[in-house]
Design an enzyme around this catalytic site. Structure first.
Site, mmCIF file in Angstrom:
data_model
loop_
_atom_site.group_PDB
_atom_site.id
_atom_site.type_symbol
_atom_site.label_atom_id
_atom_site.label_comp_id
_atom_site.label_asym_id
_atom_site.label_seq_id
_atom_site.Cartn_x
_atom_site.Cartn_y
_atom_site.Cartn_z
ATOM 1 N N THR A 126 0.827 -1.216 0.000
ATOM 2 C CA THR A 126 0.000 0.000 0.000
ATOM 3 C C THR A 126 0.858 1.261 0.000
ATOM 4 O OG1 THR A 126 -1.819 -1.108 1.105
ATOM 5 C CG2 THR A 126 -1.709 1.274 1.374
ATOM 6 N N CYS A 149 -4.033 -18.690 20.689
ATOM 7 C CA CYS A 149 -3.946 -17.449 21.466
ATOM 8 C C CYS A 149 -2.657 -16.726 21.082
ATOM 9 C CB CYS A 149 -3.896 -17.732 22.961
ATOM 10 S SG CYS A 149 -5.276 -18.689 23.571
#
Ligand code: ASN
Length: 358
Positions: A27, A297
Site C-alpha cells: 500500500t 492465542c
C-alpha cells in the site's frame, strides 16, 4: 583557507554508512487505478519527495541511501516463499556494500517475510528493517513518511544486528511480530517479546540488551536453501475449530505432497478428545512429516500434555512451538524442510532457538 563543505574522508564515511532500500510493493507505494489501488512505480523519487517534508534537522540526520525497485511490484498477498528467498539472495549479494537494509513491503504478509528472512540471514551483522504503511505515501495523514523515517534511522544503527520491523514508532523483532489490526496505523504487535526499540520524541532508541547483536560472533552464517522445495504447498497451517474431524485432518496431512504442518491448538495446547485425530497425527509423523503445534492465542505458550485431551500429542510426534508466532513457526518449518537435513536434525533445530524466535 575555508574548508570544503565535505572532506574526502567524510564522503567515504558516508559511503560506508549507505543504506539499501528495496521496494517490493504494498500500500505504501500504491496509487489509484481504475480497478482500485495498485502498486505504483517511481518509488525512489516519491520517497525522496516525501522525506523533504521532514523538518530540516531530521532530513540532515538521515543516512544516505540507494533505492532498488523490484520489476514486478506486488500487493503482499501475492508473496510466496520464493519472494522471501529473492529478498534474502539480494541482501546476501549486496551485504558488504551497505551498512543496513530497508525493505518496503505490503503489511498483510510483512511479518511472514520478516520471519523467513531471519532464518535465512542467520548471524546477520547489520540491520535489516522492514516497513510499509497502512495508507499510500501521498494520501492525506499517511503513516508512510513516519515509517520510512524510522526504518532508515534504525537501518543506520549498527548495533541492531537482526531482521526487525519498524512500524508506528515501534521496532519489533521480525520473528516475534504479528499484524494485529487491519486499519489502525499501529498495525503490528510483538505479543511475547518486548520491543527492540521505539521512537521517543525525535529520537530513535534501540535497546541492545533485547537484540541479537550481543550474540553475534564472527561472520554471518546465512542459510540460503532452495525455497522451490517448499513453494508448492508442502507446508500447511491448520487452525482447529470445534467439531474438526479426523477425516478432515487426514485430507491435509495424508496427502503425500504435504511434508510439514503447523497446528494451531486451543489455549495451552488443547484439542478435541477424539482418538481419531491423534491417530491421523501419529500416522503423518510416522511417515516422516514435520509437525509442530502452537496456540491460537496470540499471547502465552503451548504446554503439550497440560490437558488430558492434549496428552497424546507428544507421543504422536508433535513438536511444541512454545510461544512462537504462526509466522515464525510456519516459516521455520519451511526453512528446515527446504534443506537436506535428517528428520532428527530438522526436529532438533525446530526446538532450538535459532534467531530469538522462541
Ligand atoms: N494489501 C496491502 C499489502 O499487503 C496492505 C498494506 O500494505 N497496507 O500489500
Amino acid at each position: 583557507m575555508a574548508m570544503p563543505p565535505y572532506s574526502l574522508l567524510a564522503s567515504n564515511a558516508m559511503t560506508d554508512k549507505r543504506i539499501l532500500v528495496i521496494y517490493t510493493g504494498g500500500t505504501i507505494g500504491m496509487q489509484s487505478h481504475p480497478n482500485g489501488l495498485a502498486p505504483g512505480g517511481n518509488f525512489a523519487t516519491r520517497m525522496a519527495a516525501a522525506l523533504t517534508q521532514l523538518p530540516i534537522a531530521q532530513q540532515q540526520a538521515l543516512p544516505v541511501y540507494d533505492v532498488i525497485s523490484y520489476a514486478t511490484l506486488i500487493d503482499s498477498s501475492a508473496a510466496t516463499p520464493l519472494t522471501w528467498q529473492q529478498l534474502a539472495l539480494d541482501i546476501n549479494d549486496q551485504l558488504t556494500s551497505y551498512a543496513g537494509f530497508v525493505i518496503i513491503h505490503g503489511t498483510d504478509t510483512l511479518s511472514w517475510t520478516a520471519a523467513s528472512l531471519a532464518y535465512q540471514l542467520q548471524g546477520l551483522d547489520r540491520p535489516v528493517v522492514i516497513t510499509g504503511s497502512m495508507l499510500p505515501l501521498e494520501a492525506p495523514d499517511s503513516d508512510a513518511l513516519a515509517n520510512l523515517h524510522g526504518a532508515l534511522k534504525f537501518a543506520a544503527t549498527p548495533s541492531l544486528q537482526e531482521v526487525a520491523i519498524y512500524f508506528a514508532g515501534q521496532l519489533l523483532r521480525g520473528t516475534r511480530a504479528i499484524k494485529q489490526h487491519s486499519d489502525a496505523a499501529d498495525a503490528f504487535t510483538s505479543p511475547n517479546y518486548p520491543l527492540l526499540g521505539k521512537r521517543v520524541g525525535d529520537d530513535f532508541v534501540y535497546y541492545p540488551s533485547r537484540g541479537l547483536g550481543q550474540q553475534q560472533r564472527g561472520a554471518p552464517r546465512f542459510e540460503l536453501p532452495d525455497y522451490r522445495l517448499v513453494n508448492q504447498g508442502e507446508v500447511v497451517r491448520i487452525v482447529l475449530w470445534p467439531g474438526i474431524t479426523a477425516w478432515q485432518l487426514d485430507t491435509w496431512l495424508g496427502d503425500s505432497r504435504v511434508k510439514g504442518a503447523l497446528l494451531q491448538l486451543w489455549g495451552a495446547g488443547n484439542l478435541p478428545n477424539d482418538p481419531g485425530l491423534l491417530d491421523v497425527l501419529a500416522k503423518a509423523s510416522g511417515e516422516g512429516k514435520l509437525l509442530a503445534a502452537i496456540s491460537q492465542c496470540p499471547k502465552g505458550s503451548v504446554h503439550l500434555g497440560a490437558y488430558a485431551a492434549g496428552h497424546g500429542l507428544s507421543d504422536a510426534g508433535i513438536m511444541a512451538g512454545d510461544s512462537m508466532t504462526p509466522e515464525a513457526a510456519f516459516t521455520k518449518l519451511a526453512h528446515l524442510l527446504a534443506q537436506p537435513l535428517t528428520l532428527e536434525d530438522q526436529r532438533q533445530r525446530f526446538l532450538t532457538p535459532l534467531v530469538g524466535e522462541r
